[in-house]
Each structure stands twice: as C-alpha cells, then as structure tokens.
Motif scaffolding. Sequence first.
Motif, PDB file in Angstrom:
ATOM      1  N   ARG B 210       0.805  -1.219   0.000  1.00  0.00           N
ATOM      2  CA  ARG B 210       0.000   0.000   0.000  1.00  0.00           C
ATOM      3  C   ARG B 210       0.838   1.268   0.000  1.00  0.00           C
ATOM      4  O   ARG B 210       0.367   2.334  -0.378  1.00  0.00           O
ATOM      5  CB  ARG B 210      -0.944  -0.030   1.206  1.00  0.00           C
ATOM      6  N   SER B 238       1.101  -7.329  -1.598  1.00  0.00           N
ATOM      7  CA  SER B 238       0.451  -7.555  -0.307  1.00  0.00           C
ATOM      8  C   SER B 238      -1.048  -7.668  -0.544  1.00  0.00           C
ATOM      9  O   SER B 238      -1.566  -7.266  -1.589  1.00  0.00           O
ATOM     10  CB  SER B 238       0.726  -6.397   0.650  1.00  0.00           C
ATOM     11  N   GLN B 252      -0.600 -12.401  -4.899  1.00  0.00           N
ATOM     12  CA  GLN B 252      -0.593 -12.137  -3.452  1.00  0.00           C
ATOM     13  C   GLN B 252       0.333 -13.091  -2.713  1.00  0.00           C
ATOM     14  O   GLN B 252       0.275 -14.307  -2.890  1.00  0.00           O
ATOM     15  CB  GLN B 252      -2.009 -12.261  -2.878  1.00  0.00           C
ATOM     16  N   VAL B 253       1.169 -12.532  -1.857  1.00  0.00           N
ATOM     17  CA  VAL B 253       2.071 -13.311  -1.015  1.00  0.00           C
ATOM     18  C   VAL B 253       1.523 -13.283   0.406  1.00  0.00           C
ATOM     19  O   VAL B 253       1.150 -12.220   0.895  1.00  0.00           O
ATOM     20  CB  VAL B 253       3.493 -12.718  -1.037  1.00  0.00           C
ATOM     21  N   THR B 256      -3.007 -16.017   2.963  1.00  0.00           N
ATOM     22  CA  THR B 256      -4.111 -16.342   2.060  1.00  0.00           C
ATOM     23  C   THR B 256      -3.695 -16.094   0.614  1.00  0.00           C
ATOM     24  O   THR B 256      -4.526 -15.831  -0.243  1.00  0.00           O
ATOM     25  CB  THR B 256      -5.385 -15.560   2.435  1.00  0.00           C
ATOM     26  N   SER B 271       4.044  -3.192   5.246  1.00  0.00           N
ATOM     27  CA  SER B 271       4.280  -2.977   6.675  1.00  0.00           C
ATOM     28  C   SER B 271       4.848  -4.218   7.369  1.00  0.00           C
ATOM     29  O   SER B 271       5.578  -4.099   8.344  1.00  0.00           O
ATOM     30  CB  SER B 271       2.984  -2.544   7.363  1.00  0.00           C
ATOM     31  N   GLN B 275       0.279 -11.886   8.619  1.00  0.00           N
ATOM     32  CA  GLN B 275      -0.200 -12.738   7.520  1.00  0.00           C
ATOM     33  C   GLN B 275       0.669 -12.599   6.273  1.00  0.00           C
ATOM     34  O   GLN B 275       0.757 -13.518   5.465  1.00  0.00           O
ATOM     35  CB  GLN B 275      -1.654 -12.395   7.152  1.00  0.00           C
ATOM     36  N   HIS B 276       1.273 -11.437   6.086  1.00  0.00           N
ATOM     37  CA  HIS B 276       2.174 -11.285   4.936  1.00  0.00           C
ATOM     38  C   HIS B 276       3.483 -12.037   5.194  1.00  0.00           C
ATOM     39  O   HIS B 276       3.967 -12.781   4.331  1.00  0.00           O
ATOM     40  CB  HIS B 276       2.468  -9.810   4.639  1.00  0.00           C
ATOM     41  N   ASN B 290      11.002   0.907   3.473  1.00  0.00           N
ATOM     42  CA  ASN B 290       9.794   1.443   4.086  1.00  0.00           C
ATOM     43  C   ASN B 290      10.155   2.764   4.747  1.00  0.00           C
ATOM     44  O   ASN B 290      11.226   2.902   5.330  1.00  0.00           O
ATOM     45  CB  ASN B 290       9.270   0.441   5.136  1.00  0.00           C
ATOM     46  N   ALA B 309       9.986   5.020  -0.964  1.00  0.00           N
ATOM     47  CA  ALA B 309      10.142   4.081  -2.082  1.00  0.00           C
ATOM     48  C   ALA B 309      10.259   4.814  -3.411  1.00  0.00           C
ATOM     49  O   ALA B 309      10.988   4.370  -4.306  1.00  0.00           O
ATOM     50  CB  ALA B 309       8.952   3.124  -2.120  1.00  0.00           C
TER      51      ALA B 309
END
Lengths: 249, 327
Positions: B210, B238, B252-253, B256, B271, B275-276, B290, B309
């Motif tokens: 994001r 993400s 998506q990594v 899920t 971030s 889950q990532h 970041n 970035a």
Amino acid sequence: MDIVVCIKRVPATDTAIKIAADGKSIDPTGVTFELNAYDEFALEQALRIKEQLNAGSVTVVTIGPKECKKQLDDALARGADKAVLLSTTEWVYDGASTAAALAAWIKTVPCNLVLCGRQAVDSDNNQLPANLAGRLGFACVTEVSKLALDNGVFTAERDIEGAREVVTCKTPAVVSCHKGLNEPRYANLKGIMAAKKKPFVEQPVQLGSKAMEIVALTLPPARAAGKIVGTGVDAVPALIAALREIKVL
Amino acid sequence: MSNIVVVAEVRGGALKRPSLEAVTAALQLAGQSGAKVAVIACGAGLDAACAELGKSGAHKVVAIDGPAFANYSGDAYAKAVVEQCKALAASAVLMAHTAMGKDLLPRVSALLDTGIVTDVVAVGFEGGAFTAKKPVFAGKATLAVRAAKAPFVATLRPNNFAAAAGGAGAETQKVAAPGGNLLSVVKEIVASGGGKTPLQEAKVVVAGGRGLKEAQHFKMIEDLAAAFGPGVAAVGASRAIVDAGWRPHSEQVGQTGKVVSPPLYFAIGISGAIQHIAGMRTARTIVAINQDADAPIFKIADFGIVGDAFEVVPALTTAIAAIVAGK
Ligand SMILES: Cc1cc2nc3c(=O)[nH]c(=O)nc-3n(C[C@H](O)[C@H](O)[C@H](O)COP(=O)(O)OP(=O)(O)OC[C@H]3O[C@@H](n4cnc5c(N)ncnc54)[C@H](O)[C@@H]3O)c2cc1C
C-alpha cells in the motif's frame, strides 16, 4: 444436488502461536478461534449452487471439539440446511485419518458434491479434498477460483504456476475453493433465528491410528537480527554492497 | 530393492524444475535408507523430459507416455502412478508442492491407503522411519512428524532443495498411458503470465504494498524485477493492494496467497503484517524498503532502507541493471 461442505475451526490468522507443555501442540490460552477463511468460499458456493438448481441440500460437517458448534451455527445462519459435528478432543492434523473419517461419514449420507476450503490455516496441509476424492472415488478439482455447473458437469478454473487451468469435472465430485471464487455472505438476523430450528447432529468420531505421528511442534528459529543499512536514496550503494557480499547479486 | 519414487511434473513436454529438487531429496533418503531412486513421469511425448531426468542421478525413469495423458487428469494420473509405485516397491513417494503436486499426491496417498505430509521443507530417515518437517500456522511454527504407515508420501516446498544434476544416465522404461474414463481433465491452459517467471519458482521476488499509494506506481516494482534480467524475478503483492484491485490475487504473497521462499525477497511499502510474513519468512535474504523505521517488516528483514520508495526504488533499479549488464 446434495452438497456436503467440510469446515474447520482454526486459530485466528493474527494469533501469536505459543507451544503447549507437551511440545507437540499449541497452547490454546487466549487464542480466538474462527471459521477457516477458505471454508467460507466453500459454504457460499454450496448455497449458490442450491439456489441455481432450486433443489438439493447443504450439510456442513466438521471434525473437532464441541466448541465448533459456534462455527456450525454460523453456517446454518448463513443458509446451510443441516450441521453435523463429528466430535473429538484431539488436534485434527493427520491428513489420512481425517480424510478416512470424513469419507466414512460421507458414505452414509446422500452426497454428489463435497466442497472444501483449499486448506485449513492451522495445519496448512492442503491435502484433504483430493485425499477424500480418492477414498470416495469422486472426481476432484482443487484450488478453484471460478466454477460453473451445466448439466451435472463442472467447468472449473484454477491458477497454476504462471498460467490458469480450465478443468472439466464430472459429478460426484470434490471441489476445493480458493479466494476469488465468490464473496461470502454473512448471517443476518432472520438467518440466525431460522438456524435455531435447523437440525444439528453431534456424534463422536473415531479417528483411528495416525499415519503420521507428531514428533515435535517448535517455533522456527528467529531470523538473525537484520540491519538498517541507511536512510533514503543514499543508502542504495550500501545495500548493493551488502547483497554482493553475501553473493545474492 | 525398494525405491524412493519421485513423481515428476511435465507440462507441455517440459520438465518442471521443482521435480529435480524432489530428486535431490529422494537421493538423500535413498542414501539414508538403502534404497534406489526411481522417477515416474506422466504425459504425452516425454522423451526430452526423460532424457533430462535420466541425467539427474536417479537410477531409473518410468515414462507413462501416450496421447491419453496429454492433458492432466488427477484421477487417471493417480491410478497409473499408484500402479507403478506398487511395481517399484515404493518405500516413499515424493513430488513438488505445486498446483499439480497438491492435486495429485493426496489422491495417490489415499489409493495407497497411507498417510501424507505436505509442503515439506526437510526430510530424513531415523531409526527405520521416514521423518519430515513442515511449516504450520502459516510458518509461525514447524511440525516434525514421523511416518507410522508405509509408504511415506510427501510433497516438497519448491525452492527449498537444490536441483539434482550430474547422474550417469539412467534407463527409461516406457509404459503406455492407459485410456479410459476420465473423471476430471484439463481442457485448456491459458497463460496468464505472458511467459513470466512463476512467483514460486523465481530466484528473486519483488513485492509491493500500500505504500505505493496508487495502482499505476506498481510499475516501479515491475521495473525493479525486470532489472534482474529475463526469467529471474517475479513480482508479488500484499493483500492490501490485491483487495484494492491493483493486482491479481495470483500475485498475493502471504497466508491467504502464495508462500514463496526465493533466495532474495524485496518488500517495498509493505508494513509486514503477520499474515504477509507468513508467505515470505523463509526467503533466504529479505530486503525491506519502508519510510517508517518502526514498521514490523524491519524485524525480519536482513537489510533495510528507511526511506521513500519513490526515491529509493528507481535508484536501486538503475544500480541493479548496471550490475546485471556487466555480468
Ligand atoms: C484472514 C486474513 C488473511 C490475510 N492474508 C494476507 C496475505 O495473504 N497477504 C498479505 O499481504 N496480507 C494478508 N492479510 C492482511 C494483512 O493483515 C495486512 O492488512 C496487509 O498485509 C497490509 O498490506 P500492506 O503492508 O501493503 O499495507 P499497510 O499495512 O497499509 O502498509 C503500508 C506500508 O507502506 C509504508 N509506506 C507508505 N508510504 C511509503 C513510501 N512512500 N515509501 C515507502 N514505504 C511507504 C508504510 O509505512 C506502511 O508500513 C490478511 C488479513 C487477514 C485478516
């Protein structure tokens, strides 16, 4: 079409895992449990197929502890017709004994379609659907993110490495559901009230001897502390040097 | 003598690299348990793939070859593989944990009436039993298991074992692919990547989140990936930007999405939600860019740059392109 949806109650995905004293399972203290995210896609697809055909039934089943009633009730409230709890106090991790127990139960009920999530996010096995299909002699497609039913034959799409596969699949079938398949509905008040009158069956399950024995459950070694090589664009040469030093560049 | 059997993955006549990684694991187990390594390949027109497999160090190659097997069918392949496993007295059956491996091997294990362990990162043979380690809870813990039933069946996480190479040249035994009633069969394969490197096989994964602020800025992620040269890097995303519709879910990594373990992973404007991290924590080297020095991603990154970035990534792209051009 009589549809069985296999669901699982799992620790929420943001759980910080702690190992229990036995060194073989997680310490459940303070862990919130929820319906496995992928199983929501399976349940939703079952409800849509029943709506499309305007016939048939949707039965949700799980193997797990009594606390699973919460997730089964939620499934009933979303629209499933019947819920079955095959109760056990063991951690359900062994693929073969789980598939064998589910297959044995499915053989006792009317069923031409089994829908599952692609994987349970606790044991992360991603093996139950195809295992079940093998034991039932059903057709199978896994990790499906698009599914159409026409004259009793499914056309399914799934992602493979670098491409997308289109698969035709006869019934009876086991289909495992991936994200992208649908947008799951949530239970509304009417559904919650209706669920109270729906059949809920609880029966103990015999899981049989494990094909895989747990030796240990451990936390992975922490990654060695990283290093901030610098700030802003000026840090790029230092990053390049660091990557060259460990020969990844 | 019993065999450690590898089920190879062949698509369109081409041998998939994770199959050679499975041969490496099989050779290890064969050494430990006193067995030989046999590879089973299914498909139509397998000569080239079998020649390659013959030079992998395996002792034998069995090609189940014929027009009936031109397209993948889980039920038909499983039946034929099981027949050969029995003929080979398989003590273990290994395959890569790929889309095909995940679909095929559980069915094989069911037909062999044995257990299965999936997404395995280490195998062994101790005290007469096969053992395996696999990440569970999205990599937050590791489960070590011991097989209590035979044969031992396992799928192996790609990019985790070296690809086998350097065998003497094993003989190939040809078996005609059986025709018959297919319950499910692949009708069509639509290339979605336009010949791009598959995310899970890429040597380098460049992932954006994001922090890129708008879909169009993902171009800088693609440019950095391209700087590594053709066939080296793949892009990842993400969940935040997949849900926002900037990128397809196939990129998506995470918990899920896809689990990747490339030698080099870049997390840019990500971030580092739990889950990532689940999807990339086993990457050998992690680089994070970041602007927030307190972002959790820095806790697991090997190297970090605190910065914008939009400034850092183009400079990094130029620097890497220069190195690649000089090689
Ligand atoms: C059930 C469940 C499953 C999930 N599965 C996944 C999954 O598989 N994969 C996944 O990724 N997430 C998953 N999530 C979501 C996860 O919790 C996070 O919400 C998500 O990973 C956040 O994405 P992000 O890092 O891109 O965005 P954010 O968390 O918003 O982070 C953006 C980052 O960009 C940085 N930034 C901003 N501007 C700049 C700039 N100019 N330059 C550099 N950096 C900048 C910020 O400092 C921040 O750290 C899941 C969540 C749930 C509940």
